[in-house]
Motif scaffolding. Structure first.
Motif, short mmCIF file in Angstrom:
data_model
loop_
_atom_site.label_atom_id
_atom_site.label_comp_id
_atom_site.label_asym_id
_atom_site.label_seq_id
_atom_site.Cartn_x
_atom_site.Cartn_y
_atom_site.Cartn_z
N ASP A 1 -4.79 0.90 -10.49
CA ASP A 1 -3.93 0.86 -10.13
C ASP A 1 -2.47 0.73 -11.20
O ASP A 1 -2.54 -0.64 -12.06
CB ASP A 1 -3.53 0.20 -9.25
N VAL A 2 -1.82 1.62 -11.45
CA VAL A 2 -0.75 1.99 -12.18
C VAL A 2 0.74 1.71 -11.41
O VAL A 2 1.25 2.80 -10.96
CB VAL A 2 -0.93 2.85 -12.99
N THR A 3 1.72 0.52 -12.29
CA THR A 3 2.93 0.20 -11.79
C THR A 3 3.93 0.98 -13.06
O THR A 3 4.29 1.08 -14.28
CB THR A 3 3.08 -1.08 -11.38
N GLU A 4 4.28 1.67 -12.66
CA GLU A 4 5.69 2.50 -13.62
C GLU A 4 7.02 2.78 -13.40
O GLU A 4 7.18 2.71 -12.04
CB GLU A 4 5.28 4.05 -13.76
N PRO B 1 1.53 6.43 -19.18
CA PRO B 1 0.77 5.39 -18.68
C PRO B 1 -0.80 5.62 -17.88
O PRO B 1 -1.21 5.47 -17.68
CB PRO B 1 0.92 4.62 -18.11
N SER B 2 -0.43 6.11 -16.46
CA SER B 2 -1.76 6.43 -15.69
C SER B 2 -2.07 7.77 -16.13
O SER B 2 -3.64 7.74 -15.81
CB SER B 2 -1.06 7.49 -14.27
N VAL C 1 -1.39 10.16 -6.69
CA VAL C 1 -2.70 10.02 -6.62
C VAL C 1 -2.85 10.98 -7.71
O VAL C 1 -2.92 12.16 -7.16
CB VAL C 1 -2.58 10.14 -5.34
N SER C 2 -4.10 10.97 -8.46
CA SER C 2 -4.90 11.34 -9.39
C SER C 2 -6.58 10.78 -9.10
O SER C 2 -6.20 9.64 -9.87
CB SER C 2 -4.72 11.52 -11.02
#
Length: 469
Positions: A270-273, A175-176, A280-281
């Motif tokens: 910000d993506v919560t997985e 997802p990120s 960090v990308s």
């Protein structure tokens, strides 16, 4: 292992890439590798590239259609990739025997891939089976629509949607990755989103879309066929005329030249997985493939994260121990490239600390450039990968190996023989070049930063007092 005359030349080059003063151009440039080839065109517009190598009795067959997500209409993201799947489901005369015939013929490395600007199909066959293979490829180039049906579209739609779940939605950090691709390029730009497309657009694809897509882009005039291996050129030309020469001539579709707006600020997502470690990308937009700065950017990626003796790995993983893994890579395409830098945080380390440490590395590189040793190590790594690629008739993704390189150079610069210039470009990169492209193209003030945050564990339910109801 497949070898050729070109390989011997290239392997010899590696011994000549010993460290030198970084600001010095090679005093005596080594001989650049070449892939001998012949290029011509059939009357219907099909480009043909022939590379003969009789070392082994094999022939790699590679067909590139110059169509990808760059050509997809609005609301049909992922259609080029979905169409790639459809092309393996049969054609008028071959029927659904594509896999059966190729496997019976001893074919290897049979696959197809889709990137932003093109879709390719390839296989390697014993030389005595080349004519069969050409017939199969010509049949799906000319007679695919005769067997296309709604049922086949539904089956492949399901396959692709499942592939999206496995590769992105249900995959760690997937997802990120989607968030980064959705943010780098604005809505409406051909590179917005992922090659695989969105679920909504995949659901919206109709049979009439597939028919129109084939008629518009799967024409001989929009394709390049490359053969690499052991064949008789005169015989092959007769076969190519026999099987492909009769396919209808269609106008060559125009290619999009959409301008790519530069990033002007820092955009954070910000993506919560469901992952254990934060990540960090960062994404930067760079010039199109094979631009003047491409070689320096490729070496910059290798300087940063091309192995465990590189800046990012040593600083983040070994010295400061804020990350467990790092990556940096350049993805060059027709309209623009994407340079990405990422790091998985070490256990217990805050993603902000990881980001700050990456920024320190990028800032130092832009300020002082790499050391002599760093640059030459990166150059040797890239040239070694090139040498390994030249040992193959065709690579596993169809973009490497001799057939893949001929196709790639033909696609992006219109010259299958660009290998020598590509090599010279890598050879000429200096420390100052790396510092300059880091300043110009990897500016900390113009990028997308996606931070992956582990989903908090659910709180345990509070125990009820004894006797409570």
């Amino acid at each position: 292992m497949r070898r050729s005359r070109a390989i011997a030349v290239c392997l010899g080059l590696l011994a000549l890439t010993a460290p030198v003063a970084a600001e010095q151009k090679s005093a005596a440039p080594s001989a650049a590798p070449e892939i001998p080839f012949e290029k011509y065109q059939l009357a219907n517009g099909l480009e043909v590239i022939l590379h003969r190598d009789s070392t082994l009795p094999l022939v790699a067959v590679s067909v590139w259609y110059h169509v990808g997500p760059i050509n997809e209409p609005a609301g049909r993201s992922g259609f080029a990739h979905l169409f790639e799947h459809l092309m393996f489901t049969g054609s008028k005369h071959v029927g659904q025997r594509f896999d059966q015939l190729l496997e019976s013929a001893g074919a290897t490395n049979v696959n197809g891939t889709t990137s932003w600007d093109r879709t390719n199909y390839f296989e390697t066959v014993p030389r005595e089976q080349l004519e069969l293979c050409l017939w199969i490829e010509s049949d799906r180039m000319g007679f695919f629509l005769d067997t296309l049906s709604s049922e086949r579209l539904e089956v492949q739609r399901g396959v692709v949607k499942n592939e999206r779940r496995q590769s992105y939605e249900d995959s760690p950090y997937g997802p990120s990755s989607l968030a980064l691709l959705d943010t780098l390029f604005p809505t409406g730009h051909p590179y917005h989103g992922a090659v695989i497309g969105s679920m909504a657009d995949l659901d919206a694809a109709k049979l009439s879309d597939a028919e129109a897509f084939f008629r518009a882009y799967y024409a001989p005039s929009n394709a390049t066929l490359t053969l690499a291996g052991d064949f008789d050129p005169a015989t092959v030309k007769l076969w190519l005329t026999r099987y492909f020469g009769g396919l209808a001539k269609k106008p060559k579709p125009s290619q999009k030249t959409n301008p790519t707006p530069a990033l002007t600020k820092v955009t954070r997502v910000d993506v919560t997985e469901n992952v254990e470690l934060a990540k960090v990308s960062m994404g930067f937009i760079t010039p199109p493939a094979y631009s003047p700065d491409s070689a320096a950017l490729e070496l910059t990626a290798a300087v940063l994260a091309g192995g465990k003796a590189t800046r990012l790995y040593k600083t983040l993983v070994v010295e400061k121990k804020v990350a467990s893994d790092v990556e940096a890579e350049l993805d060059p395409n027709a309209l623009a490239g994407v340079f990405s830098v990422s790091a998985v945080a070490a256990s217990g380390k805050a993603p902000k600390l990881v980001e700050t440490t990456i920024d320190e590395v990028l800032t130092l590189l832009a300020s002082k450039g790499p050391t002599d040793a760093e640059l030459e190590r990166a150059r040797r790594r890239v040239l070694l990968e090139l040498s390994s690629s030249l040992q193959l008739l065709n690579g596993p993704g169809g973009e490497s190996g001799r057939a893949g390189l001929l196709q790639r150079f033909n696609q992006y610069v219109g010259d299958p023989g660009y290998l020598k210039q590509y090599y010279r470009g890598l050879e000429a990169v200096t420390r100052a070049d790396v510092a300059r492209v880091a300043r110009e193209h990897l500016a900390l003030s113009r990028r997308v930063i996606v931070t992956t945050l582990p989903r908090p564990a659910p709180k345990p339910e509070a125990k009820q007092p004894a006797g409570a109801k």
